[in-house]
Scaffold this motif. Structure first.
Motif, short mmCIF file in Angstrom:
data_model
loop_
_atom_site.label_atom_id
_atom_site.label_comp_id
_atom_site.label_asym_id
_atom_site.label_seq_id
_atom_site.Cartn_x
_atom_site.Cartn_y
_atom_site.Cartn_z
N ILE A 276 0.86 -1.19 0.00
CA ILE A 276 0.00 0.00 0.00
C ILE A 276 0.90 1.23 0.00
N HIS A 277 0.79 2.02 -1.05
CA HIS A 277 1.57 3.26 -1.16
C HIS A 277 0.64 4.46 -0.91
N LEU A 278 1.20 5.50 -0.32
CA LEU A 278 0.43 6.73 -0.09
C LEU A 278 1.10 7.91 -0.78
N ILE A 279 0.30 8.70 -1.46
CA ILE A 279 0.73 10.03 -1.89
C ILE A 279 -0.16 11.02 -1.17
N GLU A 280 0.45 11.87 -0.34
CA GLU A 280 -0.27 12.88 0.43
C GLU A 280 0.23 14.27 0.03
N PRO A 281 -0.55 15.31 0.32
CA PRO A 281 -0.08 16.67 -0.01
C PRO A 281 1.02 17.16 0.91
N GLY A 282 1.18 16.53 2.09
CA GLY A 282 2.25 16.95 2.99
C GLY A 282 1.88 18.10 3.89
N GLY A 308 0.12 18.62 -6.70
CA GLY A 308 -0.06 17.19 -6.89
C GLY A 308 0.98 16.60 -7.82
N ARG A 309 1.33 17.30 -8.87
CA ARG A 309 2.36 16.83 -9.79
C ARG A 309 3.70 16.69 -9.06
N ARG A 310 4.02 17.65 -8.20
CA ARG A 310 5.30 17.57 -7.46
C ARG A 310 5.31 16.37 -6.52
N ARG A 311 4.19 16.12 -5.86
CA ARG A 311 4.14 14.98 -4.93
C ARG A 311 4.19 13.65 -5.68
N ALA A 312 3.59 13.60 -6.87
CA ALA A 312 3.69 12.39 -7.69
C ALA A 312 5.12 12.17 -8.15
N GLU A 313 5.81 13.24 -8.49
CA GLU A 313 7.21 13.15 -8.90
C GLU A 313 8.06 12.56 -7.77
N ALA A 314 7.77 12.98 -6.53
CA ALA A 314 8.51 12.44 -5.39
C ALA A 314 8.25 10.94 -5.24
N TRP A 315 7.02 10.51 -5.47
CA TRP A 315 6.71 9.07 -5.38
C TRP A 315 7.42 8.30 -6.48
N LEU A 316 7.42 8.82 -7.69
CA LEU A 316 8.10 8.15 -8.79
C LEU A 316 9.60 8.01 -8.52
N GLY A 317 10.16 9.01 -7.86
CA GLY A 317 11.59 8.97 -7.59
C GLY A 317 11.98 8.00 -6.49
N GLU A 318 11.08 7.79 -5.52
CA GLU A 318 11.40 6.90 -4.40
C GLU A 318 10.11 6.23 -3.89
N PRO A 319 9.54 5.34 -4.69
CA PRO A 319 8.25 4.74 -4.30
C PRO A 319 8.32 3.96 -3.00
N GLN A 320 9.47 3.33 -2.71
CA GLN A 320 9.56 2.50 -1.50
C GLN A 320 9.38 3.34 -0.24
N ALA A 321 9.69 4.62 -0.31
CA ALA A 321 9.55 5.49 0.86
C ALA A 321 8.10 5.79 1.19
N HIS A 322 7.20 5.45 0.29
CA HIS A 322 5.78 5.77 0.47
C HIS A 322 4.95 4.55 0.82
N ILE A 323 5.60 3.42 1.13
CA ILE A 323 4.88 2.19 1.46
C ILE A 323 4.51 2.20 2.94
N VAL A 324 3.28 1.80 3.23
CA VAL A 324 2.80 1.71 4.61
C VAL A 324 3.00 0.29 5.11
N SER A 325 3.51 0.16 6.34
CA SER A 325 3.65 -1.16 6.97
C SER A 325 3.20 -1.06 8.42
N GLY A 326 3.09 -2.21 9.05
CA GLY A 326 2.67 -2.21 10.46
C GLY A 326 3.63 -1.48 11.36
N SER A 327 4.90 -1.33 10.93
CA SER A 327 5.89 -0.62 11.75
C SER A 327 5.88 0.89 11.51
N SER A 328 5.11 1.35 10.52
CA SER A 328 5.05 2.79 10.26
C SER A 328 4.45 3.50 11.47
#
Length: 336
Positions: A276-282, A308-328
């Motif tokens: 599960i990946h999240l893109i948020e406005p921050g 929104g385009r800037r936040r999508a760009e950040a996800w494209l550059g580092e998608p693993q950083a946006h994954i939700v896990s039980g340890s988040s």
């Protein structure tokens, strides 16, 4: 345009949150993702303005592929900005000072008294922009529109065969402003109270190992609201995000519990392998609006698109950083 990362190859399921004019942030996210060569969509769930974005995405893709989808999303939000009642009543975008008193009418009058003709800008925009018959038969990916059943507060998902104007009006029905929507004898309100956005159909009816949830407000807010306006803003956010946060936590904890299990059902394997990946406005987009002066509705909406385009760009550059896990941190249960 960045090169797609190996970790985002393959189809993606999308869960699109609703939030009035803030849905233009999602417009920007989708606009950037649609530029990526080979970007594939498995299915989409949408709530409220997220449902509008989902329909525009599918309609445009059906008509002209990814570029058609970008064009249809742009057309949708330009029509919202140009429609006086849509921007002022539904999307809360830059209400003129002379109309501010109208915002409080729902405290004293019913929707029928305020709007006796039952005029609905969503209907006017959608019926001119979307081919619902075509979407039910030829949508390039399954659509799921969320609504809240009034009698018991249950989440109801209108699936691919039920996509239509009534399902959209149910998903976007703010009961302070518009009369409830009746479908097959049941009464519905905006889907935000029951699920915003909704993961369930993407988990149970899909095969993609990646679900991308696009949110229009951050889930974790550090600042404590200290004015009446900020308190009201935070109350609204909590009401429209609590169901999603519970669903997200349940999935994250289930994934952790399944680690190491050797024999699993199909659903168990599905959940275990799901990301599960999240893109948020921050930041709060209400604060975003308050911080800058926007002369017109479209200037505000296009500013959200660009964010929104800037936040999508950040996800494209580092998608693993946006994954939700039980340890988040977001998934940790609070303690007194």
């Amino acid at each position: 345009m960045g090169k797609p990362q190996d970790s985002i190859t393959g189809p993606t399921a999308l869960a699109l949150q609703g939030g009035g004019a803030h849905g233009a942030f999602t417009w920007g996210v989708l606009d950037r993702l649609l530029e990526e060569p080979g970007f594939e969509i498995e299915q989409v769930s949408g709530t409220s303005s997220g449902a509008l974005n989902a329909l525009a995405l599918a309609q445009g893709w059906m008509d002209g592929g990814s570029e058609g989808a970008r064009a249809c999303l742009s057309e949708l939000w330009h029509r919202v900005a140009a429609h006086t009642h849509a921007s002022a009543w539904i999307f809360g975008s830059q209400v003129r000072s002379g109309k501010k008193a109208a915002q409080n009418l729902h405290r004293y009058f019913t929707p029928r008294q305020i709007n006796p003709l039952g005029l609905n800008p969503v209907r006017q925009i959608a019926e001119s922009l979307f081919d619902f018959d075509g979407l039910r038969e030829h949508s390039p990916f399954p659509l799921h529109l969320a609504a809240t059943r009034v009698r018991d507060g249950a989440l109801v998902m209108f699936g691919p065969e039920q996509v239509g104007i009534d399902a959209l009006l149910a998903s976007t029905c703010l009961p302070q402003i518009f009369e409830s929507v009746k479908i097959d004898g049941e009464v519905y309100w905006d889907g935000g109270w029951a699920g915003n956005p909704v993961l369930e159909p993407l988990v149970h009816r899909g095969l993609s190992s990646r679900i991308l949830a696009v949110l229009v407000q951050p889930l974790d807010r550090k600042e404590i609201p200290d004015t009446a306006a900020r308190i009201a803003e935070r109350m609204s956010e909590l009401g429209f995000s609590s169901a999603f946060l519970r669903e997200l936590r349940t999935l994250a904890l289930a994934k952790d519990a399944l680690e190491g299990a050797m024999t699993l059902s199909w659903l168990g394997r599905r959940v275990k392998n799901l990301q599960i990946h999240l893109i948020e406005p921050g930041e709060s987009l209400d604060a975003f609006r308050a911080r800058a002066g926007f002369n017109t509705s479209i200037s505000f909406l296009t500013a959200l698109r660009d964010h929104g385009r800037r936040r999508a760009e950040a996800w494209l550059g580092e998608p693993q950083a946006h994954i939700v896990s039980g340890s988040s941190p977001l998934m940790q249960a609070g303690t007194a």
